[in-house]
Design a protein around this motif. Structure first.
Motif, PDB file in Angstrom:
ATOM      1  N   LEU A  14      32.045 -72.145  10.632  1.00 35.60           N
ATOM      2  CA  LEU A  14      30.612 -72.110  10.926  1.00 35.60           C
ATOM      3  C   LEU A  14      30.349 -72.863  12.233  1.00 35.60           C
ATOM      4  O   LEU A  14      30.502 -74.081  12.301  1.00 35.60           O
ATOM      5  CB  LEU A  14      29.823 -72.743   9.775  1.00 35.60           C
ATOM      6  CG  LEU A  14      29.976 -72.045   8.416  1.00 35.60           C
ATOM      7  CD1 LEU A  14      29.309 -72.869   7.318  1.00 35.60           C
ATOM      8  CD2 LEU A  14      29.384 -70.651   8.457  1.00 35.60           C
ATOM      9  N   LEU A  15      29.974 -72.136  13.258  1.00 35.77           N
ATOM     10  CA  LEU A  15      29.819 -72.706  14.597  1.00 35.77           C
ATOM     11  C   LEU A  15      28.372 -72.966  14.982  1.00 35.77           C
ATOM     12  O   LEU A  15      28.106 -73.386  16.103  1.00 35.77           O
ATOM     13  CB  LEU A  15      30.431 -71.754  15.637  1.00 35.77           C
ATOM     14  CG  LEU A  15      31.912 -71.419  15.474  1.00 35.77           C
ATOM     15  CD1 LEU A  15      32.321 -70.373  16.519  1.00 35.77           C
ATOM     16  CD2 LEU A  15      32.769 -72.663  15.598  1.00 35.77           C
ATOM     17  N   GLY A  16      27.434 -72.727  14.061  1.00 30.95           N
ATOM     18  CA  GLY A  16      26.021 -72.725  14.411  1.00 30.95           C
ATOM     19  C   GLY A  16      25.495 -73.951  15.110  1.00 30.95           C
ATOM     20  O   GLY A  16      24.811 -73.847  16.117  1.00 30.95           O
ATOM     21  N   LEU A  17      25.799 -75.138  14.618  1.00 27.08           N
ATOM     22  CA  LEU A  17      25.252 -76.369  15.184  1.00 27.08           C
ATOM     23  C   LEU A  17      26.359 -77.272  15.710  1.00 27.08           C
ATOM     24  O   LEU A  17      26.342 -78.478  15.493  1.00 27.08           O
ATOM     25  CB  LEU A  17      24.408 -77.096  14.144  1.00 27.08           C
ATOM     26  CG  LEU A  17      23.140 -76.360  13.693  1.00 27.08           C
ATOM     27  CD1 LEU A  17      22.442 -77.119  12.579  1.00 27.08           C
ATOM     28  CD2 LEU A  17      22.180 -76.147  14.860  1.00 27.08           C
ATOM     29  N   SER A  18      27.317 -76.675  16.384  1.00 24.58           N
ATOM     30  CA  SER A  18      28.399 -77.461  16.981  1.00 24.58           C
ATOM     31  C   SER A  18      27.890 -78.190  18.214  1.00 24.58           C
ATOM     32  O   SER A  18      26.987 -77.731  18.908  1.00 24.58           O
ATOM     33  CB  SER A  18      29.563 -76.547  17.364  1.00 24.58           C
ATOM     34  OG  SER A  18      30.066 -75.881  16.222  1.00 24.58           O
ATOM     35  N   GLY A  19      28.500 -79.346  18.508  1.00 23.24           N
ATOM     36  CA  GLY A  19      28.117 -80.136  19.669  1.00 23.24           C
ATOM     37  C   GLY A  19      28.939 -81.402  19.744  1.00 23.24           C
ATOM     38  O   GLY A  19      29.915 -81.580  19.013  1.00 23.24           O
ATOM     39  N   ASN A  84      29.390 -80.296   7.281  1.00 19.47           N
ATOM     40  CA  ASN A  84      30.026 -79.825   8.512  1.00 19.47           C
ATOM     41  C   ASN A  84      29.646 -80.665   9.725  1.00 19.47           C
ATOM     42  O   ASN A  84      30.418 -80.777  10.672  1.00 19.47           O
ATOM     43  CB  ASN A  84      29.667 -78.362   8.770  1.00 19.47           C
ATOM     44  CG  ASN A  84      30.423 -77.413   7.851  1.00 19.47           C
ATOM     45  OD1 ASN A  84      31.434 -77.786   7.268  1.00 19.47           O
ATOM     46  ND2 ASN A  84      29.921 -76.201   7.704  1.00 19.47           N
ATOM     47  N   LEU A  85      28.447 -81.256   9.710  1.00 18.98           N
ATOM     48  CA  LEU A  85      28.033 -82.106  10.822  1.00 18.98           C
ATOM     49  C   LEU A  85      28.858 -83.389  10.896  1.00 18.98           C
ATOM     50  O   LEU A  85      28.973 -84.002  11.963  1.00 18.98           O
ATOM     51  CB  LEU A  85      26.547 -82.454  10.698  1.00 18.98           C
ATOM     52  CG  LEU A  85      25.558 -81.327  11.029  1.00 18.98           C
ATOM     53  CD1 LEU A  85      24.147 -81.744  10.679  1.00 18.98           C
ATOM     54  CD2 LEU A  85      25.653 -80.926  12.506  1.00 18.98           C
ATOM     55  N   LEU A  86      29.449 -83.791   9.772  1.00 17.61           N
ATOM     56  CA  LEU A  86      30.290 -84.990   9.747  1.00 17.61           C
ATOM     57  C   LEU A  86      31.781 -84.655   9.826  1.00 17.61           C
ATOM     58  O   LEU A  86      32.617 -85.561   9.829  1.00 17.61           O
ATOM     59  CB  LEU A  86      30.028 -85.792   8.471  1.00 17.61           C
ATOM     60  CG  LEU A  86      28.643 -86.431   8.335  1.00 17.61           C
ATOM     61  CD1 LEU A  86      28.552 -87.173   7.015  1.00 17.61           C
ATOM     62  CD2 LEU A  86      28.355 -87.372   9.503  1.00 17.61           C
TER      63      LEU A  86
END
Length: 320
Positions: A14-19, A84-86
């Protein structure tokens, strides 16, 4: 895409909110705060409706279902988004991805049906007030609520049953923060024409069909309100459905912006997706509490009741 000699995909990325790490940390705090407020707001709404006898009416019965739906809707995607953000490895298993698709369709379809039912409830209350108790009795309300849940489940079940037969090989990157059918179809090497047809039909049924019912109900409601001679009467009649109308515009407006535009993988598409699946469940309890005097009065009564209870408990503890 044709299926070749590639390894079968067992998970998606899931690449949606990668950064960058700092951006990811900020997004984690933001979405965690939103999710906790969503849970607290909707659970509080459920508690107020449950404990306050003055809210034991068809409108608040349907509102309690809407609050529970918003909790389920948000919980389908946000916990995995926070994980996923972590994490450096932003993956989701095939089973987890299909489960997300199922519950998104289930809760989204049910909410569309429920909003149409709530529009009908407002139509009966305003256009046929003398028959309201008869036309919206307990048996009919339960039938309409469970009918909405059943239609949402049937829609999700049919779509997920077809999706389970798809083969995925090669590319496994999804340019979103959650699994949705429009994002999975380009990754499949199977023929997705049947899936697309069924998805389009179910979307028209739940989206366009319920929208037409809502528009028809509000056309009759507005016609009835305009025929009221008293300004106070018109204002009171409109205030009874203003919260629901605001929730309808928010839900259908954000859903239209999310799904009407093509799969372009643009930042704007991600924003519309966040608004649809994350922000809408957050603001629904605010809409119904801030714009509804009955809910605000019930909230004050509930808080007063529990404060008095805790005061009695404290005094008993001090005496003992």
């Amino acid at each position: 895409m044709t299926c070749g000699n590639h390894s079968t995909t067992l998970e998606f990325i899931l690449l949606g909110l990668s950064g960058g790490p700092k951006i990811q940390a900020l997004l984690f705090v933001l979405f965690l705060g939103i999710y906790l407020q969503t849970l607290m707001g909707n659970l509080l709404m459920l508690l107020i409706i449950w404990v306050d006898c003055r809210l034991q009416t068809p409108m608040y019965f349907f509102l309690s279902h809407l609050s529970f739906l918003d909790i389920c809707f948000s919980s389908t995607t946000v916990p995995k988004l926070l994980e996923n953000l972590l994490s450096q490895k932003k993956t989701i298993s095939m089973g987890g991805c299909l489960a997300q698709v199922f519950f998104l369709y289930d809760t989204g379809g049910t909410e569309a049906c429920l909003l149409a039912v709530m529009a009908y409830d407002r139509y009966v209350a305003i256009c046929h007030p003398l028959l309201y108790g008869q036309m919206m009795n307990n048996h009919i309300c339960k039938g309409l609520a469970w009918g909405s849940w059943s239609l949402g489940f049937l829609d999700a079940f049919i779509n997920i049953l077809l999706a389970m037969n798809l083969d995925f090989h090669g590319d496994k990157s999804i340019p979103h923060y959650s699994c949705e059918l429009p994002s999975l179809f380009p990754l499949s090497c199977s023929d997705v024409s049947t899936n697309l047809t069924i998805m389009l039909c179910s979307t028209l049924l739940h989206g366009l069909g319920t929208c037409v019912l809502i528009i028809y109900s509000y056309t009759l409601i507005v016609s009835t309100i305009l025929s009221i001679s008293s300004t106070t009467g018109r204002s009171k009649a409109f205030s009874t459905c203003s919260s629901h109308l605001t929730a309808v515009l928010l839900f259908y407006g954000s859903a239209f912006l999310r799904y009407a535009m093509p799969n372009s993988d643009s930042p704007l598409e991600l924003i519309f997706s966040v608004q649809y699946s994350v922000i809408t469940p957050l603001v629904n309890p605010l809409i119904y509490s801030l714009k509804n005097n009955e809910v605000k009065a019930a909230l004050r009564r509930t808080l007063k009741k529990y404060l008095q209870y805790f005061q009695v408990v404290d005094q008993s503890a001090m005496k003992s």
